[in-house]
Design an enzyme around this catalytic site. Structure first.
Site, PDB file in Angstrom:
ATOM      1  N   CYS A 272       0.812  -1.220   0.000  1.00 35.99           N
ATOM      2  CA  CYS A 272       0.000   0.000   0.000  1.00 35.99           C
ATOM      3  C   CYS A 272       0.850   1.276   0.000  1.00 35.99           C
ATOM      4  O   CYS A 272       0.630   2.185  -0.816  1.00 35.99           O
ATOM      5  CB  CYS A 272      -0.970  -0.006   1.176  1.00 35.99           C
ATOM      6  SG  CYS A 272      -0.213   0.028   2.825  1.00 35.99           S
ATOM      7  N   HIS A 320      -2.616   1.127   6.919  1.00 37.28           N
ATOM      8  CA  HIS A 320      -2.965   1.107   5.491  1.00 37.28           C
ATOM      9  C   HIS A 320      -3.072   2.531   4.975  1.00 37.28           C
ATOM     10  O   HIS A 320      -3.441   3.454   5.711  1.00 37.28           O
ATOM     11  CB  HIS A 320      -4.290   0.367   5.273  1.00 37.28           C
ATOM     12  CG  HIS A 320      -4.563   0.051   3.832  1.00 37.28           C
ATOM     13  ND1 HIS A 320      -3.846  -0.883   3.121  1.00 37.28           N
ATOM     14  CD2 HIS A 320      -5.469   0.565   2.951  1.00 37.28           C
ATOM     15  CE1 HIS A 320      -4.298  -0.950   1.887  1.00 37.28           C
ATOM     16  NE2 HIS A 320      -5.279  -0.070   1.752  1.00 37.28           N
ATOM     17  N   HIS A 332      -5.785   1.985  -4.301  1.00 36.50           N
ATOM     18  CA  HIS A 332      -4.884   1.403  -3.289  1.00 36.50           C
ATOM     19  C   HIS A 332      -4.470  -0.007  -3.665  1.00 36.50           C
ATOM     20  O   HIS A 332      -5.059  -0.643  -4.544  1.00 36.50           O
ATOM     21  CB  HIS A 332      -5.539   1.419  -1.904  1.00 36.50           C
ATOM     22  CG  HIS A 332      -6.679   0.438  -1.743  1.00 36.50           C
ATOM     23  ND1 HIS A 332      -6.956  -0.201  -0.561  1.00 36.50           N
ATOM     24  CD2 HIS A 332      -7.633  -0.012  -2.621  1.00 36.50           C
ATOM     25  CE1 HIS A 332      -8.016  -0.976  -0.700  1.00 36.50           C
ATOM     26  NE2 HIS A 332      -8.441  -0.891  -1.935  1.00 36.50           N
TER      27      HIS A 332
END
Length: 358
Positions: A272, A320, A332
């Protein structure tokens, strides 16, 4: 206007979910504004976990792997920085040693010159000199030489002290380097363990259960996004991307379809924060490597001021990160086993929004 933007955001997300479903094998072929209808799951065996419980367990494992990945990436970045500094210190030590050798050579030459003069004190040299004016002229040069020698010895002493400091600094950095190596190994084992456990759980599912599992993920995301939109969060979000932000978004969306791999920074796969950091690097801005450092070091902006290119940090542990691309959507790299994709900006719990080009 706000209601229109909210409806447009919801419609856009519905379309994205429909596209995701169309590309997933064995799933329903379309979706309008509601969550996709799911096929009936086989009845679990007595005492067995339900598919919902398995889904939660898998998601928890991947979340833990994500947190460990951030720790691994941070240790890796610190290891790289320490290695570069050690190389820099080694070069300074080599240069300093060469300088000491030169200064010692010059000091030896001065000592030999003094020996050739007999080492007599200036008064004795004056008494024995046949030409006082010649002696005084020589004495002036001698004083200049003594001053130069004193300066040279002072420089030698300073350089030796610098070398001691460089050596001590290098030793300290070696210790940090080793500490980061241990952190990397620990995080790596944890990541691999969590991913393996999740994959083993998923491997035990039948084909229809795996299809249902994907739908459970989509349903959870849809539900969270719908709840986020219902708060009116999107009605005030109308920021315009900067030129750098447009380039970052273009790069990030250009990676759609590439697999998530922990620790990866492209070009074939990403985690990520690898995706977000490389997207902004492509836009001409170097930002921290990990989601936690992106949260800590980049300027925070209110949610209502969010604009395309901004980074959304998710979960309380900042494990994240995604890039906002407008209309309530983000791009993402979700987790192992999934590819870079577009999802609703509110499909996970938002912790903060940060701006790389503030």
């Amino acid at each position: 206007m706000g209601v229109v933007r909210q409806r447009r955001g919801a419609s856009a997300l519905a379309l994205l979910c429909a596209m995701a479903i169309l590309t997933a094998p064995g799933l329903a072929t379309g979706m309008a504004h509601a969550a996709p209808a799911a096929p009936a799951a086989p009845a679990p065996e007595p005492g067995a976990k339900s598919l919902e419980e398995v889904h939660k367990e898998i998601e928890d494992l991947y979340h833990q792997a994500g947190a460990a990945t951030d720790a691994y990436n941070q240790a890796e970045a610190e290891t790289k920085a320490q290695s570069e500094k050690i190389v820099e210190l080694a070069n300074l030590i080599v240069a300093g040693q060469a300088k000491i050798d030169t200064l010692k050579s010059r000091a030896g030459a001065a000592a030999r010159a003094q020996y050739r003069s007999g080492g007599l004190p200036p008064g004795a040299q004056l008494a024995l000199s046949g030409s006082p004016s010649q002696f005084l002229d020589g004495a002036g040069r001698l004083r200049q030489g003594e001053k130069a020698t004193s300066s040279m010895l002072s420089e030698l002493d300073g350089t030796q002290n610098d070398l001691k400091r460089y050596a001590a600094d290098a030793s300290a950095r070696w210790a940090v380097l080793e500490e980061n190596r241990v952190k990397q190994e620990t995080a790596k084992k944890e990541i691999e363990g969590k991913i393996k456990a999740a994959e083993e759980l998923e491997s035990k599912l039948k084909a229809e259960e795996k299809a249902r599992l994907i739908q459970l993920e989509q349903e959870a995301q849809y539900k969270a996004q719908t709840a986020w939109l219902s708060t009116g969060a999107l009605k005030d979000i109308n920021g315009t991307a900067t030129d750098a932000g447009k380039r970052a978004v273009q790069f990030a969306t250009g990676q759609i379809g590439k697999p998530y791999v922990w620790g990866a920074e492209g070009p074939g796969s990403y985690d990520c924060s690898g995706l977000t950091s490389q997207a902004w690097l492509a836009a001409g801005k170097r930002i921290p490597r990990t989601s936690q450092e992106q949260l800590r070091l980049l300027p925070k902006v209110p949610l209502k001021d969010m604009r395309p290119g901004d980074l959304i940090i998710y979960f309380d542990d900042a494990s994240h990160v995604a890039m906002y691309i407008g209309d309530g959507a983000m791009v993402h790299a979700p987790r192992p086993g999934r590819n870079v994709t577009i999802a609703g900006a509110g499909s996970m719990p938002i912790k903060a929004v940060v701006r790389p080009d503030a």
